[in-house]
Scaffold this motif. Structure first.
Motif, PDB file in Angstrom:
ATOM      1  N   GLY A   1      16.523  -7.506  -7.412  1.00  0.00           N
ATOM      2  CA  GLY A   1      16.184  -6.183  -7.920  1.00  0.00           C
ATOM      3  C   GLY A   1      15.072  -6.170  -8.945  1.00  0.00           C
ATOM      4  N   GLY A   2      14.407  -7.282  -9.143  1.00  0.00           N
ATOM      5  CA  GLY A   2      13.292  -7.340 -10.092  1.00  0.00           C
ATOM      6  C   GLY A   2      12.028  -6.787  -9.470  1.00  0.00           C
ATOM      7  N   PRO A   3      10.935  -6.845 -10.221  1.00  0.00           N
ATOM      8  CA  PRO A   3       9.661  -6.348  -9.691  1.00  0.00           C
ATOM      9  C   PRO A   3       9.227  -7.158  -8.467  1.00  0.00           C
ATOM     10  CG  PRO A   3       9.501  -6.781 -12.054  1.00  0.00           C
ATOM     11  CD  PRO A   3      10.818  -7.327 -11.586  1.00  0.00           C
ATOM     12  N   ALA A   4       8.583  -6.494  -7.547  1.00  0.00           N
ATOM     13  CA  ALA A   4       8.073  -7.167  -6.360  1.00  0.00           C
ATOM     14  C   ALA A   4       6.884  -8.041  -6.736  1.00  0.00           C
ATOM     15  CB  ALA A   4       7.659  -6.127  -5.317  1.00  0.00           C
ATOM     16  N   THR A   5       6.624  -9.028  -5.896  1.00  0.00           N
ATOM     17  CA  THR A   5       5.454  -9.881  -6.072  1.00  0.00           C
ATOM     18  C   THR A   5       4.266  -9.185  -5.415  1.00  0.00           C
ATOM     19  OG1 THR A   5       6.890 -11.814  -5.917  1.00  0.00           O
ATOM     20  CG2 THR A   5       4.523 -12.177  -5.629  1.00  0.00           C
ATOM     21  N   PRO A   6       3.205  -8.930  -6.178  1.00  0.00           N
ATOM     22  CA  PRO A   6       2.047  -8.242  -5.604  1.00  0.00           C
ATOM     23  C   PRO A   6       1.379  -9.066  -4.505  1.00  0.00           C
ATOM     24  CG  PRO A   6       1.933  -8.276  -8.005  1.00  0.00           C
ATOM     25  CD  PRO A   6       3.040  -9.196  -7.606  1.00  0.00           C
ATOM     26  N   GLY A   7       0.792  -8.361  -3.557  1.00  0.00           N
ATOM     27  CA  GLY A   7       0.063  -9.032  -2.491  1.00  0.00           C
ATOM     28  C   GLY A   7      -0.185  -8.091  -1.336  1.00  0.00           C
ATOM     29  N   THR A   8      -0.965  -8.558  -0.394  1.00  0.00           N
ATOM     30  CA  THR A   8      -1.247  -7.780   0.814  1.00  0.00           C
ATOM     31  C   THR A   8      -0.849  -8.622   2.017  1.00  0.00           C
ATOM     32  OG1 THR A   8      -3.069  -6.632  -0.271  1.00  0.00           O
ATOM     33  CG2 THR A   8      -3.038  -6.579   2.126  1.00  0.00           C
ATOM     34  N   VAL A   9      -0.151  -7.989   2.944  1.00  0.00           N
ATOM     35  CA  VAL A   9       0.302  -8.675   4.158  1.00  0.00           C
ATOM     36  C   VAL A   9      -0.093  -7.845   5.371  1.00  0.00           C
ATOM     37  CG1 VAL A   9       2.247  -9.827   3.033  1.00  0.00           C
ATOM     38  CG2 VAL A   9       2.580  -7.578   4.040  1.00  0.00           C
ATOM     39  N   THR A  10      -0.181  -8.517   6.504  1.00  0.00           N
ATOM     40  CA  THR A  10      -0.433  -7.818   7.753  1.00  0.00           C
ATOM     41  C   THR A  10       0.891  -7.683   8.485  1.00  0.00           C
ATOM     42  OG1 THR A  10      -2.657  -8.719   7.878  1.00  0.00           O
ATOM     43  CG2 THR A  10      -1.736  -7.828   9.909  1.00  0.00           C
ATOM     44  N   ALA A  11       1.158  -6.465   8.925  1.00  0.00           N
ATOM     45  CA  ALA A  11       2.406  -6.178   9.641  1.00  0.00           C
ATOM     46  C   ALA A  11       2.030  -5.500  10.943  1.00  0.00           C
ATOM     47  CB  ALA A  11       3.302  -5.280   8.793  1.00  0.00           C
ATOM     48  N   GLY A  12       1.787  -6.309  11.976  1.00  0.00           N
ATOM     49  CA  GLY A  12       1.363  -5.737  13.249  1.00  0.00           C
ATOM     50  C   GLY A  12       0.027  -5.045  13.084  1.00  0.00           C
ATOM     51  N   LYS A  13       0.001  -3.746  13.353  1.00  0.00           N
ATOM     52  CA  LYS A  13      -1.262  -2.994  13.257  1.00  0.00           C
ATOM     53  C   LYS A  13      -1.531  -2.474  11.842  1.00  0.00           C
ATOM     54  CE  LYS A  13       0.811   1.344  14.815  1.00  0.00           C
ATOM     55  NZ  LYS A  13       0.735   2.425  15.773  1.00  0.00           N
ATOM     56  N   TRP A  14      -0.647  -2.813  10.893  1.00  0.00           N
ATOM     57  CA  TRP A  14      -0.805  -2.298   9.534  1.00  0.00           C
ATOM     58  C   TRP A  14      -1.077  -3.396   8.517  1.00  0.00           C
ATOM     59  CZ3 TRP A  14       3.918  -0.202  11.893  1.00  0.00           C
ATOM     60  CH2 TRP A  14       3.718   1.080  12.414  1.00  0.00           C
ATOM     61  N   ALA A  15      -1.857  -3.033   7.502  1.00  0.00           N
ATOM     62  CA  ALA A  15      -2.035  -3.868   6.316  1.00  0.00           C
ATOM     63  C   ALA A  15      -1.208  -3.205   5.219  1.00  0.00           C
ATOM     64  CB  ALA A  15      -3.502  -3.931   5.914  1.00  0.00           C
ATOM     65  N   VAL A  16      -0.344  -3.977   4.593  1.00  0.00           N
ATOM     66  CA  VAL A  16       0.549  -3.417   3.577  1.00  0.00           C
ATOM     67  C   VAL A  16       0.253  -4.089   2.245  1.00  0.00           C
ATOM     68  CG1 VAL A  16       2.940  -2.992   2.904  1.00  0.00           C
ATOM     69  CG2 VAL A  16       2.331  -3.119   5.340  1.00  0.00           C
ATOM     70  N   THR A  17      -0.117  -3.282   1.270  1.00  0.00           N
ATOM     71  CA  THR A  17      -0.329  -3.781  -0.080  1.00  0.00           C
ATOM     72  C   THR A  17       0.941  -3.512  -0.872  1.00  0.00           C
ATOM     73  OG1 THR A  17      -2.692  -3.307   0.045  1.00  0.00           O
ATOM     74  CG2 THR A  17      -1.765  -3.608  -2.152  1.00  0.00           C
ATOM     75  N   VAL A  18       1.453  -4.565  -1.501  1.00  0.00           N
ATOM     76  CA  VAL A  18       2.695  -4.463  -2.276  1.00  0.00           C
ATOM     77  C   VAL A  18       2.344  -4.600  -3.749  1.00  0.00           C
ATOM     78  CG1 VAL A  18       4.963  -5.492  -2.686  1.00  0.00           C
ATOM     79  CG2 VAL A  18       3.967  -5.557  -0.382  1.00  0.00           C
ATOM     80  N   GLU A  19       2.819  -3.643  -4.545  1.00  0.00           N
ATOM     81  CA  GLU A  19       2.660  -3.700  -6.002  1.00  0.00           C
ATOM     82  C   GLU A  19       4.039  -3.609  -6.629  1.00  0.00           C
ATOM     83  OE1 GLU A  19       0.006  -4.294  -7.802  1.00  0.00           O
ATOM     84  OE2 GLU A  19      -1.372  -4.273  -6.106  1.00  0.00           O
ATOM     85  N   GLY A  20       4.325  -4.477  -7.579  1.00  0.00           N
ATOM     86  CA  GLY A  20       5.620  -4.465  -8.245  1.00  0.00           C
ATOM     87  C   GLY A  20       5.717  -3.362  -9.284  1.00  0.00           C
ATOM     88  N   LEU A  21       6.920  -2.855  -9.461  1.00  0.00           N
ATOM     89  CA  LEU A  21       7.198  -1.875 -10.507  1.00  0.00           C
ATOM     90  C   LEU A  21       7.917  -2.585 -11.646  1.00  0.00           C
ATOM     91  CD1 LEU A  21       8.424   1.124  -8.327  1.00  0.00           C
ATOM     92  CD2 LEU A  21       6.198   0.851  -9.457  1.00  0.00           C
ATOM     93  N   GLU A  22       7.567  -2.264 -12.860  1.00  0.00           N
ATOM     94  CA  GLU A  22       8.096  -2.968 -14.024  1.00  0.00           C
ATOM     95  C   GLU A  22       9.627  -2.987 -14.071  1.00  0.00           C
ATOM     96  OE1 GLU A  22       7.859  -2.596 -18.815  1.00  0.00           O
ATOM     97  OE2 GLU A  22       6.020  -2.222 -17.688  1.00  0.00           O
ATOM     98  N   GLY A  23      10.248  -1.876 -13.739  1.00  0.00           N
ATOM     99  CA  GLY A  23      11.706  -1.812 -13.781  1.00  0.00           C
ATOM    100  C   GLY A  23      12.377  -2.359 -12.534  1.00  0.00           C
TER     101      GLY A  23
END
Length: 160
Positions: free
Chosen positions: A124-146
Motif C-alpha cells: 500500500g505504499g507509493p508506487a515506483t515511478p516508470g513507464t511500461v508498455t502494455a500491448g498497444k498502450w504506454a502506461v506512465t506510473v507515478e507514485g502518490l505520497e500517501g
C-alpha cells in the motif's frame, strides 16, 4: 459574618482551612485550564472547518479537470481500488458506471494491470515511478505520497 467565619462554620471540625484554600486554588486552576482547552478546541474547530472548505474547493477543481481532460488517467489508492478516472480513461476502457471504489482489475484491461503490477506497492505504499508498455498502450506510473498511483495511459503507437 466574614468569609473566614463562613468557611469555618461550613467546614467540618477536622478540616483545615489551608486544605480548603488549596482545594479552592486547585479548582480555580483546573477551571482556567478547561477554559483554555475549550478556547483551543474552538480555534482548532474553526481551522478544521477552513481546511475542509479548502479541500472541498480543491476536490471540485480536481473533478472538473478529471471530467474535462481526454487524457486517460486512472488514480489508484493504496488498496489498488480506483479513486478517480478522467473522462478519457472512462472512454478508452469503456467504463460506463462510476468506477470509483472498484478494484483496478475491474477497470483497466488485463494487459495494463499485468504491466503495471511491478510498479504498484504490495504493502500500500507509493508506487515506483516508470513507464511500461502494455500491448498497444504506454502506461506512465507515478507514485502518490500517501500510497497508490497515478496511471497515465496513452496509445503506444502515437507520437504523444
Amino acid at each position: 459574618m466574614d468569609d473566614d467565619t463562613a468557611r469555618t462554620a461550613a467546614a467540618p471540625a477536622d478540616l483545615d482551612l489551608t486544605d480548603l484554600d488549596q482545594a479552592s486554588g486547585l479548582l480555580a486552576d483546573m477551571r482556567k485550564r478547561v477554559d483554555e482547552a475549550a478556547d483551543d478546541i474552538e480555534r482548532l474547530t474553526a481551522e478544521l472547518d477552513d481546511r475542509r472548505q479548502a479541500l472541498d474547493e480543491l476536490e471540485t477543481v480536481a473533478d472538473a479537470i478529471l471530467g474535462a481532460t481526454a487524457t486517460a488517467v486512472v488514480i489508484v489508492g493504496p488498496d489498488r481500488r480506483v479513486r478517480a478516472v478522467t473522462r478519457g480513461a472512462a472512454d478508452l476502457f469503456g467504463v460506463e458506471a462510476s468506477p470509483v471504489g472498484r478494484p483496478l482489475s475491474a477497470v483497466v484491461p488485463d494487459e495494463v494491470l499485468v504491466a503495471t503490477q511491478d510498479h504498484l506497492d504490495d504493502d500500500g505504499g507509493p508506487a515506483t515511478p516508470g513507464t511500461v508498455t502494455a500491448g498497444k498502450w504506454a502506461v506512465t506510473v507515478e507514485g502518490l505520497e500517501g500510497g497508490g498511483a497515478v496511471l497515465v495511459v496513452q496509445d503506444a503507437c502515437s507520437d504523444g
